[in-house]
Every structure is written in C-alpha cells, then in structure tokens.
Design an enzyme around this catalytic site. Structure first.
Site, short mmCIF file in Angstrom:
data_model
loop_
_atom_site.label_atom_id
_atom_site.label_comp_id
_atom_site.label_asym_id
_atom_site.label_seq_id
_atom_site.Cartn_x
_atom_site.Cartn_y
_atom_site.Cartn_z
N TYR A 18 46.05 -28.63 -47.62
CA TYR A 18 46.86 -29.78 -48.06
C TYR A 18 46.72 -30.87 -47.01
O TYR A 18 47.16 -30.70 -45.88
CB TYR A 18 48.31 -29.33 -48.20
CG TYR A 18 49.29 -30.38 -48.65
CD1 TYR A 18 49.11 -31.07 -49.85
CD2 TYR A 18 50.43 -30.66 -47.91
CE1 TYR A 18 50.03 -32.01 -50.28
CE2 TYR A 18 51.36 -31.60 -48.34
CZ TYR A 18 51.15 -32.27 -49.52
OH TYR A 18 52.07 -33.20 -49.95
N TYR A 172 57.84 -23.00 -55.27
CA TYR A 172 57.63 -23.19 -53.83
C TYR A 172 58.82 -23.89 -53.18
O TYR A 172 59.41 -23.39 -52.22
CB TYR A 172 56.36 -24.03 -53.59
CG TYR A 172 56.21 -24.43 -52.15
CD1 TYR A 172 55.63 -23.56 -51.23
CD2 TYR A 172 56.69 -25.66 -51.69
CE1 TYR A 172 55.54 -23.91 -49.89
CE2 TYR A 172 56.61 -26.01 -50.35
CZ TYR A 172 56.03 -25.14 -49.46
OH TYR A 172 55.95 -25.47 -48.15
N HIS A 173 59.18 -25.05 -53.72
CA HIS A 173 60.20 -25.89 -53.06
C HIS A 173 61.59 -25.30 -53.18
O HIS A 173 62.47 -25.62 -52.41
CB HIS A 173 60.15 -27.30 -53.64
CG HIS A 173 58.75 -27.84 -53.68
ND1 HIS A 173 57.89 -27.56 -54.72
CD2 HIS A 173 58.06 -28.57 -52.78
CE1 HIS A 173 56.72 -28.13 -54.47
NE2 HIS A 173 56.79 -28.74 -53.30
N LYS A 535 70.21 -39.63 -45.82
CA LYS A 535 68.80 -39.63 -45.44
C LYS A 535 68.18 -41.01 -45.70
O LYS A 535 68.08 -41.43 -46.84
CB LYS A 535 68.03 -38.58 -46.25
CG LYS A 535 68.31 -37.16 -45.80
CD LYS A 535 67.55 -36.16 -46.64
CE LYS A 535 66.06 -36.30 -46.51
NZ LYS A 535 65.52 -36.00 -45.19
N ASP A 539 61.95 -39.72 -47.75
CA ASP A 539 61.86 -38.27 -47.64
C ASP A 539 63.03 -37.63 -48.39
O ASP A 539 64.17 -37.95 -48.14
CB ASP A 539 61.88 -37.91 -46.15
CG ASP A 539 62.15 -36.44 -45.92
OD1 ASP A 539 61.70 -35.62 -46.74
OD2 ASP A 539 62.81 -36.12 -44.93
N HIS A 541 63.62 -34.24 -48.67
CA HIS A 541 63.97 -32.86 -48.27
C HIS A 541 65.37 -32.88 -47.68
O HIS A 541 65.55 -33.16 -46.50
CB HIS A 541 62.95 -32.32 -47.27
CG HIS A 541 61.60 -32.13 -47.88
ND1 HIS A 541 60.64 -33.10 -47.86
CD2 HIS A 541 61.05 -31.08 -48.54
CE1 HIS A 541 59.56 -32.66 -48.48
NE2 HIS A 541 59.79 -31.44 -48.91
#
Lengths: 664, 320
Positions: A18, A172-173, A535, A539, A541
């Site tokens: 990646y 995945y996340h 945040k 981003d 996350h």
C-alpha cells in the site's frame, strides 16, 4: 498422488504494498521500484483530500496534501501516476471510497489513452461507504446517495469492466476500530447484504449471480492468528450460504469467498517498534496457513506505522516478508491443513453462532445502513473494553505494558526518527498545479460535463459512471466532481457512537480519585470542567478521540465531542461558543505541523486564545518541541496508553490555568 | 467575573449583540457564590420588566427518544432559518452520568455550521443532577437568549418526561418520533405524555412505514380531542423534505398562543418551585400556605424574571 500433498504447489497470492505519497511523479517512481523488487500488483494510497473530494488549496485540504497518499486531482495526475505501467496487464487496488466512481473513471480514461480497453482492466476499488461511517471517516455524501453510487459502479463494471472488483467489503477497518472477530464478521456480512440489496434494485435479475461473484472482501488479521484464521473460514461459510439462500446463486464457483488483506495496525506499538516485525509475520500466518481460506492478495503494514509514514525501505522489508513466506516456506505445497481439525471446526462454529446472532440484530434494525448508529456504538464499546484490558494488564502487549525496559533502538536513531517526512512545499506546488490545470483546459467543456454529472445525480435511475467518465476526459478536477455531487446530494455528518457508550463498569480506585479531583476543580471554577474533543483536518480515524471523550466523561468532565473533519476556524468557534476550559485534538495523518498552528491562530482571533490545547495522535518525537513552542500545552502519542493518566494531567492543566490551588 | 459583568452582558444581549452570548452562558452556568449577584443582574437585564416587553425570540423545544434523528433535524432547521435571515441559538441538553457526574455532549458533531456565521450559536449543556425538570442554567439560558436571538431551540432527550420538562421553557413544544416506534403512541394514549404542540415523524424517506406512523398518530390525537396538534413528516437527511412544513407548523402555533400570559405563568410557577426548594415547607407557611402563595405570586409584576420573583416572594414572606 497422495492426499496430503498437492500435485503442483499453489501459485502465491497477489503481493502488494500500500503506497503513495507527495506527488504523482514521486509515487510513480516508487511503484516502478516496487514492481522491480518483485511486487506482483499495485496498491494505491490516495491522500485524504483526494479520498474526500477536495482539491489542493481547499481550506479542508490544508496540511493533508500528499501526506498519507498521493494527490490525484485530474486526468494528468492519474496518467503521471501510472506512467510506464501497462494497465492491460496490471492488477491495481485503489483504496478509494466516497470518490471511487471518480477515480475509477480516471483509471479507465488513463487506460484508454494507453490503448487498453475496459474489459482488460483488472483491479479493485475499495468503495465501501458503510465502514467509512463506522470507522474510517472518509465519507462525502449522505448514506442513501452513497449507496446509490456504489450500486451504479457495480452495475457499470459488471457489464463493461467485467474483471474489475467494484467493491471490497471491508472488515479491516472495523477491527482497527476495536471490533471483536464476531463483530467483524457480522457487520461486514450485513454490509454486503445492504450493498447487494441496493444493486438488486438497479440491475436485471439475470445478472445477480455475476454481481455476487464480483463482490470481494478486505479483511484484517490480528495476533490471535488461530482464531483469526477461523474467522476467515466462518466468513467463507456465511458468504456461500448468503449467495445460495438470499440471492439464489446456483454456481458454487460464483459463491467463492474472495478476500484481500492488510494485517492489523492497531496492535503495532510505538515503543520497541522492531517487535512489530514479528507481529506482522504472525498475523500473515492467519491469512495464509489454511488453503480453504487463504487470501487472494496481501499487503502488509510497515514496522514503523505507529511512529509516522513509512519510507520505501520500511515497505521493502514488509514486501520481503511476503516473499519469504511465499517462496521459501512450504506453505503452498499442501491441501488445507486444518481439514478435520476439532479445534478449528469448534472455533468456526463459535464464531458462526455469534455472528448470526449479531447479524439478526442488525437486520432487525432495518439493515446495515439504518443500523450504523448501533454498530458504531458497539465498536466504541468494544474498543473501550480492549483499552481497559491493556491498561489493567489483562491483555499483554510486549514492550508497552510489559517488558518495557529496552536498549536504544538503532532503527529510529536517524535525524528524522526512522520515518518519511513529506516535503511541506508539496502542498503549495500541488495547489499551483491545479490552478495551472484549470487555466489551460476547455472551461466550456468542463462546465457542461459538470452540469451533466449533476443532472444524472438528481435523476432517479441513470447510472453515474458514463457522465463521470466524460467529466474525467473533459478535464474536471476531483474537487469539482465532488462539489457537483455535494450540491446534488447534500452533506452529512455521521453518528459518533460516543453518546451511547456505557459508563465505566470497573470503578477502579484511580478513576474514583480522579472524579473527586474533577469535582473539586469544577467547584472552584464554578462550572464542571468542560473539554472540547475533536479531529481537525480530513483524517477520519476517530477511535482515539472517541476513547478520550468517553474516559473524560467517566472521570466526571462535561465533554463536547465534535467529531471529525473540522477546520481550524470551526474548532475556534466551537471552543468559544461552548465555553470550554480545555481543547483536546487528535491527528493521525501527519498534518499536525500545519494544522495545529492554524488552530492556535484561529483561537486567538476568536478570543479563545487562553484556552489550553492538548494534542494526541501519531506525532513524531522530533515535532514535539515545535508544537510546544507554538503554544500546545501537552502532546500524547500511542505510547501513552494509560488514558486515566492523560485525563488526570488534563485536569491538572485546567486547574493550573484556572488559578485553582492544588489540593492539600 | 468583573464587577457589573452581568448587567453588561445582559445589556448587550438586550441590544441584540450576539457576541455576548458565550460569556453570558458561562455566567449563567456558574454555581460559584461570587458569580450569583452577576447572574441575577444578567437575567434582570433581559427580563420583560427591563425590556418593556416579552423577549421577542421564539423558544422552540424539541424532544424525543435517543437515535430518532433530532440533531440531524435541528441541523436542517437551522439551515432553513438562517436562509430566512433569522438568527438561531441552539441549547442542546444531554443527560449527565449518575455515576461520574460527567456528560458526553455529542449533538454538536451532528449539526453543520459555518464558523463565519455569527447568527448561529450552538451550545451544549449537561442536564446535571437535577431533581426532575430542566437544570436551572437551561431555563436561564432560554430566557436570556430569547432577548437576543430570533429563535431559541432547546433540545432535550427522553420519552415520556422530557416533553414536560422542555415545556417549562418552550413556547412551542415539538416531539420527534420515528416511524415504527410504538412507544410514543402508547404514551400519548395512556396520558403519560402531555400532548405536544407539534409531532414530528422523522425518516419519512422510509415511505409507507412513515406514512402509517403519521396516520396512527393523527388518529390517536383525534381520539383524544387534540385537533390542534399538527403532525409533520420530515426527512432531515439531505435532500431534506418537510422542513418548511415543520417551520410553518411551529410558526402557526407561535401565532396562536398568548405568549405574554403563558410565559409569565411559567415564570411564576418556576419561581414558586425555586422558592420551595430554597425554603421548603417553612417558606410556604410564611406566605400563608400554598394557595395563598399562588395568589401572592400572581399579584407580583408579570414582567419580573424568575430570580426577581423569588426575591419578591422572600420579601413577602419576611424571610430575610
């Protein structure tokens, strides 16, 4: 022929890294290098502005251009990115979601210019929006039109780009956001159902088996690699069942569970980061050991992900791990080694039972789209439990909560701390490049193409892809295409999950003492301590910010949780309007050096310059003095895993700034 | 707080200076003894007695169970109101944790706002450890902000009790329900829930289910004789629908009620409740018992704010 050997060893999985950063040209160089090193497919990392649909120069793109991936704003960028890479033969995975239709269109037009036709193209667009609402945060449009875009892409590719995987359903996340194996299975399967149901409304019933066969998954693998392998076997069983029973897919070949994988990053540590190498290797076993549930494509994180962005050398190390496993070991020589294993069958059965129950809860709520708030709250809760186990030592993390003593690591000894630092000049260059691009193109053609995109977006049943491909040809930019759709669809802010999170069930003495202190300081201040948590930048996350918010609440503070994607001026306005005593911001994308000084400037302008600011996230040690000089009161990084201690320090900071004396 | 800060902030609000709102709210939330005189002067400066009329701002209460889509709805409402050029203050109340005393105030994350727009204020508030009813700072905030903003939205969470609470401050009470949730219907039928001024059914994009919910609510309301309550179906997710109908229903209710009478009646009952909290049975006895107390408070200046009324009751009862 024997039963315990294959006649021919299996071919290895697709080996990828990646990658992408700074500019299209720099990333192209990196890709060619990786292919020369024996990588067999490409995996493109786009930067956050490209992922969320903003051009360099947009206020929200500030600090993020070229950071976590490559900026691609128009057809020229895409051509530069893939220059010299034959798209009729390459297999390319693109981590792109909200703007997936747009990036696929750029890819198709690039291939067209190379002389490759649509039916030759192979690869994957991630294109999974539900997990963006749940875990990753790079959504752009509200749920319903987002699902429609996905359905359009699937309908278009099944007909015109038949070898393309139009969507990777991502578990995945979810694991990165704290999901248990059961949640990972249940939520990703529910997600797939929502997608397939949406497509079913937009295609002829006769093509549903082909549609089903083109759905692939992108999964995670953690360190409990035996259970993780069982998880993948369970997903295979559920997928087969779903194809047969819900969508009437007769041909078993079309019901095969196909997945790519990136192994777990959440468990990688900033302390003693060399240990991450063995973690990555063990996690890779989870997705390669058993032939019946082996990955089709693998990409591995780098050892230094918790420190910052990996350099080409760091990525090469991860590439070599795959090559050693694929070419030196005997992994690929045997039939499924778990066939008949009581342990494996038992684990699979347990996971299936749990996942079916959880899928029923999601279905009861009206499916995955409607159940986003529920699933989000469950993930926040699971992650809280995970952190609690690490804090209490119930879950051992070597080098973090046990065996902390360490020699100095030579790996991080260089001036930049063993990570890649993107040249800050990239943002200005890219902003200028977009401006220059706009100057030289046919503006009338662009305006017409955008009007057509907007028209189709508002139509009931027209597919968005042809208008999008035409826009790519006409020279439209990523930001313009996205703005046209934002205009048609409106914008959306996803649920945060924090409000529903249960309060601490483990009232340890430390937290009790902290509550007393919060009460004492609050009384002295006249108001309960208020903290703004959010945040800045693009981003998405958010799990670190969410966990800080939940713990601050459990410590007795009033927490204004503002979520993701905030501009500096929004943060300043919120701090002022909400009358907070302290601000806590989280950034993982490496944009802190640009964004934090802007936040401080905006706070000063809003008349909130006296509110102390603490910052958390992936902040390299060498950046800390600069942030502190700019006025940041404290910086926290992944090595600070004790959340209660962080909150205690924040309370002390509020007390000190508010002139509250220390307790006797 | 600097001396006269309360009067100054109150005066600015009364003059329509919206930039005074955040500091005014900080003061209204303060429980520090030193801040109390300033808090009282701030409220006095925004009271009908000081203004010479009821504060012009329309206080709209919005309540409903968690997860029903209130924040998204409020986001759409704010956008529509701002497009009409009307200023809006949102006071979003979330429950406090009984265990820790802290609160997670998450509405702000769901409401879109432009930081350059000075005409929209969003303020989160923790419900605190109240004993039934809204926390005092919420009531004070609604009163003070209505002197400066065109519309003040007070958002609370809950089923069955929250609409009674928000009615303590709101001129118009909207209860938000989602299709398929039978609770609200049951609460209305059984009389547990007071009948709101406007019922909002969210997620109208769900189609048939939303239409059925709307029909069921309408028939329940008719069977209770509540013909004036409007039921509006909205979809707050973009592209929003039903928002202008909701605004029209809220406006129609506003136009139909006798604002001055209702507000002064609310202030009087609040004042009596606060007086009761402060002085208990002994205080009421000093006023000659409950009935006499009601009479006393009704004779006081109808333009006094709540602290003013309490102070006047204290004088009547000769308690100081």
């Amino acid at each position: 022929m024997t039963e315990h050997r294959l006649d021919q060893p299996d071919r290895p999985w697709m080996i990828r890294t990646y990658a992408g950063h700074s500019t299209a040209e720099k990333s192209n160089e990196l890709y060619r290098g990786n292919l020369e090193k024996g990588q067999t497919g490409l995996s493109i990392a786009f930067d956050l502005p490209t992922q969320t649909g903003y051009d360099p120069g947009d206020e929200l793109a500030r600090g993020e251009v070229g950071k976590v991936g490559v900026p691609v704003s128009n057809i020229r960028d895409m051509e530069a990115l893939l220059d010299g890479i034959p798209l009729d033969r390459m297999n390319t995975s693109m981590t792109i979601n909200a703007t997936a239709a747009w990036l696929l269109a750029l890819y198709i037009v690039t291939a067209e210019h190379q002389g490759a036709s649509e039916d030759q193209l192979q690869g994957t667009t991630q294109n999974d929006i539900i997990k963006e609402f749940l875990a990753r945060g790079t959504y752009a449009f509200p749920p319903a039109p987002s699902m429609r875009l996905i359905a359009d892409m699937i309908a278009y590719t099944v007909e015109n780009v038949p070898k393309w995987n139009p969507i990777n359903i991502c578990s995945y996340h979810l694991q990165e956001a704290g999901a248990t194996p059961v949640q990972e299975i249940a939520y990703s399967m529910s997600n797939a159902i929502a997608v397939l149901d949406a497509v079913r409304d937009r295609v002829d019933p006769s093509v549903m088996p082909q549609v089903f066969a083109r759905i692939s998954f992108f999964v995670n693998a953690g360190l409990r690699f035996i259970e993780e392998h069982a998880k993948l076997r369970a997903m295979g069983i559920l997928w087969d069942e779903l194809g047969r029973e819900r969508y009437g897919v007769e041909d078993p070949k079309l019901r095969r569970f196909r997945y790519g994988v990136q192994v777990n990053s959440l468990g990688l540590t900033e302390r003693q980061p060399e240990n991450n190498i063995q973690r990555i290797v063990l996690e890779t076993l989870a997705v390669t050991l058993g032939r019946d549930a082996r990955a089709r494509a693998i990409q591995l994180p780098a050892w230094n992900e918790a420190l910052g962005l990996p350099r080409p050398w760091d990525q090469q190390w991860s590439l070599r791990i795959q090559q050693v496993m694929a070419y030196e070991t005997d992994l690929l020589d045997y039939p499924d080694i778990f066939e008949g294993s009581k342990v494996m069958d038992g684990l699979v059965e347990e996971l299936l039972e749990g996942a079916r129950a959880e899928m029923a809860v999601v279905a009861e709520q009206g499916g995955a789209v409607e159940a986003v708030p529920y699933m989000k709250a469950q993930l926040v809760e699971s992650h809280r439990e995970r952190l609690r186990r690490i804090e209490t030592g119930d879950q051992v993390v070597v080098g973090l909560n046990r065996y902390q003593e360490s020699e100095e690591s030579p790996l991080t000894a260089d001036a930049e701390g063993g990570i890649l630092v993107v040249d800050p000049a990239v943002e200005a260059q890219q902003t200028a490049a977009v401006a220059a691009w706009r100057e030289q193109r046919d503006q009338t053609a662009v305006d017409e193409a955008l009007a057509e995109v907007a028209r189709v977006a508002l139509s009931e049943d027209e597919n968005i892809m042809p208008a999008t491909i035409a826009a790519a040809r006409a020279g439209v930019t990523t930001g313009e295409w996205s703005a046209a759709l934002r205009g048609a669809f409106g914008e959306y802010r996803a649920p945060t999950g924090v409000g529903e999170s249960a309060s601490a069930d483990h009232d340890d003495a430390e937290l009790e003492a902290l509550r007393d202190e919060v009460d004492r300081v609050s009384e002295a201040l006249g108001r309960r301590i208020r903290i703004l948590v959010g945040k800045p930048g693009l981003d998405g996350h958010s799990n670190g910010a969410e966990q800080i918010a939940v713990r601050a609440r459990d410590a007795g503070m009033d927490v204004v949780y503002e979520g993701i994607r905030l501009t500096p001026s929004q943060i300043a306005a919120s701090a002022k309007q909400e009358g907070v005593h302290v601000i806590g911001l989280s950034i993982l994308s490496g944009s802190h050096r640009e964004l934090i000084p802007s936040v401080i400037e905006a706070l000063n302008q809003a008349g909130a310059g006296d509110v102390p600011l603490v910052v958390g996230g992936i902040i390299p040690d060498q950046d800390v003095p600069e942030l502190e000089a700019a006025g940041v009161a404290a910086v926290y990084t992944p090595k600070d895993y004790d959340l209660t201690r962080i909150i205690r320090e924040i309370v002390a900071l509020v007390a000190e700034r508010g002139g509250v004396a220390q307790s006797a | 707080m600097t001396p006269n800060a309360g009067a100054e902030l109150g005066g600015r609000l009364a003059a329509g200076d919206l930039s005074a709102a955040p500091d005014a709210l900080n003061l209204l939330e303060s429980s520090a003894a030193a801040d109390q005189p300033e808090r009282v002067s701030l409220l006095a400066a925004t009271s009908p007695a000081a203004l010479g009329h009821e504060p012009a701002g329309h206080v709209v209460g919005i309540t409903g169970p968690p997860g029903v889509g209130k924040s998204t709805l409020i986001s759409a409402l704010c956008k529509a109101l701002r497009e009409q050029g009307r200023t809006v203050a949102v006071v979003a109340v979330d429950p406090s944790s009984k265990r820790s005393g802290g609160a997670l105030l998450g509405d702000r994350a769901r409401i879109s706002f432009d930081p350059a727009d000075d005409g929209l204020l969003i303020r989160s508030m923790a419900a605190g450890d109240r004993l039934g009813g809204l926390a005092r700072p919420t009531r004070d905030a609604a009163a003070a902000l209505s002197a400066a903003y065109d519309v003040v939205v007070v958002e609370t969470v809950g089923v069955g009790q929250s609409e009674t609470e928000v009615a303590e401050v709101a001129d118009t009470v909207c209860v938000v329900v989602q299709p398929g949730s039978g609770d609200t219907l049951q609460f209305i039928k059984s009389g547990i829930m007071e009948i709101p001024d406007v019922l909002v059914v969210t997620k109208s994009d769900l189609g048939v289910i939303a239409q059925r919910a709307r029909r069921d609510l309408n028939s329940a309301l008719r069977s209770l004789g509540a013909r004036d309550t409007k039921v509006v179906a909205v979809s707050a997710l973009p592209p929003a629908s039903g928002i202008s109908e909701l605004l029209a229903a809220v406006e129609a209710h506003h136009a139909s009620c006798d604002l001055a009478a209702e507000r002064s009646s609310r202030r009087r009952s609040q004042a009596l409740a606060e007086f009761g909290e402060l002085f208990g049975r002994r205080g009421l006895d000093a006023l000659g018992g409950r009935r006499a107390a009601l009479k006393t408070v009704a004779e006081l200046d109808s333009g006094l704010d709540v602290p003013g009324l309490v102070a006047a009751l204290v004088v009547s009862a000769k308690l100081n």
